[in-house]
Design a protein around this motif. Sequence first.
Motif, PDB file in Angstrom:
ATOM      1  N   LYS A  73      12.716 -25.438   7.428  1.00  0.00           N
ATOM      2  CA  LYS A  73      12.834 -24.317   6.495  1.00  0.00           C
ATOM      3  C   LYS A  73      14.055 -24.621   5.643  1.00  0.00           C
ATOM      4  N   VAL A  74      13.811 -25.054   4.405  1.00  0.00           N
ATOM      5  CA  VAL A  74      14.858 -25.635   3.575  1.00  0.00           C
ATOM      6  C   VAL A  74      15.081 -24.797   2.325  1.00  0.00           C
ATOM      7  N   LEU A  75      16.358 -24.601   1.981  1.00  0.00           N
ATOM      8  CA  LEU A  75      16.758 -24.034   0.698  1.00  0.00           C
ATOM      9  C   LEU A  75      17.323 -25.201  -0.117  1.00  0.00           C
ATOM     10  N   TYR A  76      16.560 -25.682  -1.085  1.00  0.00           N
ATOM     11  CA  TYR A  76      16.979 -26.858  -1.826  1.00  0.00           C
ATOM     12  C   TYR A  76      18.077 -26.522  -2.835  1.00  0.00           C
ATOM     13  N   LEU A  77      19.051 -27.400  -2.905  1.00  0.00           N
ATOM     14  CA  LEU A  77      20.194 -27.237  -3.798  1.00  0.00           C
ATOM     15  C   LEU A  77      20.151 -28.338  -4.848  1.00  0.00           C
ATOM     16  N   THR A  78      20.085 -27.943  -6.106  1.00  0.00           N
ATOM     17  CA  THR A  78      20.097 -28.907  -7.201  1.00  0.00           C
ATOM     18  C   THR A  78      21.522 -29.360  -7.465  1.00  0.00           C
ATOM     19  N   ARG A  79      21.699 -30.673  -7.681  1.00  0.00           N
ATOM     20  CA  ARG A  79      23.026 -31.224  -7.922  1.00  0.00           C
ATOM     21  C   ARG A  79      23.107 -31.817  -9.321  1.00  0.00           C
ATOM     22  N   ASP A  80      24.341 -31.929  -9.836  1.00  0.00           N
ATOM     23  CA  ASP A  80      24.521 -32.531 -11.152  1.00  0.00           C
ATOM     24  C   ASP A  80      24.608 -34.047 -11.018  1.00  0.00           C
ATOM     25  N   GLY A  81      24.862 -34.731 -12.126  1.00  0.00           N
ATOM     26  CA  GLY A  81      24.896 -36.185 -12.127  1.00  0.00           C
ATOM     27  C   GLY A  81      26.035 -36.784 -11.340  1.00  0.00           C
ATOM     28  N   HIS A  82      27.007 -35.955 -10.956  1.00  0.00           N
ATOM     29  CA  HIS A  82      28.138 -36.436 -10.169  1.00  0.00           C
ATOM     30  C   HIS A  82      28.003 -36.103  -8.688  1.00  0.00           C
ATOM     31  N   GLY A  83      26.829 -35.595  -8.293  1.00  0.00           N
ATOM     32  CA  GLY A  83      26.604 -35.287  -6.889  1.00  0.00           C
ATOM     33  C   GLY A  83      27.120 -33.938  -6.454  1.00  0.00           C
ATOM     34  N   ILE A 121      21.481 -20.567  -5.668  1.00  0.00           N
ATOM     35  CA  ILE A 121      21.586 -20.804  -4.232  1.00  0.00           C
ATOM     36  C   ILE A 121      22.271 -19.653  -3.512  1.00  0.00           C
ATOM     37  N   ARG A 122      23.267 -19.055  -4.119  1.00  0.00           N
ATOM     38  CA  ARG A 122      23.972 -17.941  -3.463  1.00  0.00           C
ATOM     39  C   ARG A 122      23.019 -16.783  -3.198  1.00  0.00           C
ATOM     40  N   ASP A 123      22.198 -16.432  -4.200  1.00  0.00           N
ATOM     41  CA  ASP A 123      21.249 -15.325  -4.033  1.00  0.00           C
ATOM     42  C   ASP A 123      20.197 -15.659  -2.988  1.00  0.00           C
ATOM     43  N   THR A 125      21.801 -15.431   0.475  1.00  0.00           N
ATOM     44  CA  THR A 125      22.036 -14.014   0.777  1.00  0.00           C
ATOM     45  C   THR A 125      20.741 -13.313   1.175  1.00  0.00           C
ATOM     46  N   ALA A 126      19.646 -13.622   0.490  1.00  0.00           N
ATOM     47  CA  ALA A 126      18.360 -12.985   0.794  1.00  0.00           C
ATOM     48  C   ALA A 126      17.918 -13.306   2.216  1.00  0.00           C
ATOM     49  N   VAL A 127      18.095 -14.559   2.644  1.00  0.00           N
ATOM     50  CA  VAL A 127      17.724 -14.930   4.011  1.00  0.00           C
ATOM     51  C   VAL A 127      18.569 -14.164   5.022  1.00  0.00           C
ATOM     52  N   LEU A 128      19.863 -14.090   4.768  1.00  0.00           N
ATOM     53  CA  LEU A 128      20.759 -13.391   5.689  1.00  0.00           C
ATOM     54  C   LEU A 128      20.416 -11.904   5.780  1.00  0.00           C
ATOM     55  N   THR A 173      37.747 -32.073   4.223  1.00  0.00           N
ATOM     56  CA  THR A 173      37.975 -30.773   3.602  1.00  0.00           C
ATOM     57  C   THR A 173      36.648 -30.089   3.286  1.00  0.00           C
ATOM     58  N   MET A 174      36.585 -28.795   3.575  1.00  0.00           N
ATOM     59  CA  MET A 174      35.360 -28.037   3.361  1.00  0.00           C
ATOM     60  C   MET A 174      35.525 -27.031   2.232  1.00  0.00           C
ATOM     61  N   PHE A 175      34.425 -26.785   1.517  1.00  0.00           N
ATOM     62  CA  PHE A 175      34.403 -25.737   0.498  1.00  0.00           C
ATOM     63  C   PHE A 175      34.159 -24.387   1.175  1.00  0.00           C
ATOM     64  N   HIS A 176      34.659 -23.311   0.560  1.00  0.00           N
ATOM     65  CA  HIS A 176      34.622 -22.015   1.234  1.00  0.00           C
ATOM     66  C   HIS A 176      33.588 -21.033   0.677  1.00  0.00           C
ATOM     67  N   GLY A 177      32.658 -21.518  -0.163  1.00  0.00           N
ATOM     68  CA  GLY A 177      31.669 -20.608  -0.734  1.00  0.00           C
ATOM     69  C   GLY A 177      30.837 -19.892   0.310  1.00  0.00           C
ATOM     70  N   SER A 178      30.509 -20.588   1.410  1.00  0.00           N
ATOM     71  CA  SER A 178      29.688 -19.967   2.457  1.00  0.00           C
ATOM     72  C   SER A 178      30.420 -18.804   3.121  1.00  0.00           C
ATOM     73  N   LEU A 179      31.747 -18.901   3.231  1.00  0.00           N
ATOM     74  CA  LEU A 179      32.509 -17.809   3.834  1.00  0.00           C
ATOM     75  C   LEU A 179      32.490 -16.565   2.949  1.00  0.00           C
ATOM     76  N   LYS A 180      32.455 -16.774   1.642  1.00  0.00           N
ATOM     77  CA  LYS A 180      32.366 -15.627   0.728  1.00  0.00           C
ATOM     78  C   LYS A 180      31.031 -14.913   0.896  1.00  0.00           C
ATOM     79  N   ILE A 181      29.967 -15.687   1.060  1.00  0.00           N
ATOM     80  CA  ILE A 181      28.650 -15.070   1.265  1.00  0.00           C
ATOM     81  C   ILE A 181      28.629 -14.300   2.577  1.00  0.00           C
TER      82      ILE A 181
END
Length: 233
Positions: free
Chosen positions: A90-100, A107-109, A112-115, A137-145
């Motif tokens: 069960k995958v939520l695909y994340l589109t990336r830019d040319g720099h990865g 993705i945030r919405d 959030t809908a799954v949660l 080092t980790m990004f903190h976007g998931s903690l905001k959600i």
Amino acid sequence: AAVPSASFRRRAIEKELRMLKIDAGVHPQSQALSDGPAILVCNHLHSVLDVMLVKLLDPDCWVVMKSDVISEAPPLLRGPLTAFLQTSLKVLYLTRDGHGRGHDPTIRDRVTAVLRRGGKVLVFAEGRTQRDGPPRTMFHGSLKIAADVGCPVVPVAVGYRPAVGWEEGSALRNVLEVVQRDGGVRARIMCGEAMAPVKPGEGIERRIEFVRCAVEAAYLRCVEEFPDGRAKL
């Protein structure tokens, strides 16, 4: 089409792991996942195997995965991999830019809908894989959600011996080469204790580092089972 059951997805993943000669399992000291929504924050060592191990914990857990994972597979494996992802994960695909870098405004919405439906979502908060070793080092976007929804954050770690991470080329081809060389791979996954969401006014940078340290501790527990680095199959 009917959605495959959780038990079907678990069996499919276990079968695929056996076919790849990967001895995979949940670490005996892993914490049990509680019912209800949660964000699982995991280290990232392999684009596909990490996701498969997560499904051993909870086949119904959703995973945020880069959308270009199929194109990175060897041409002969792209069809089977696509079918496997569609039927077993069960995958939520994340589109990336040319720099990865992830730049998907939806993705945030979607997370959030799954949660809000009571589901669990796993994220690889480092944003990219590494060959081996503790999480970076980790990004903190998931903690905001998690804070917005009011759900716990669960540190999760995977570990492999021999290492299956890759620096360039195909992640799946690298696994096949490691298996051929060493006769197999051992893999473990472990959950740490769930953490309450960040409170208003609490430093989110400090909290994501606390989560990263908990993931690192679980990772070290996973690889301690294989002290000499060999598969021993």
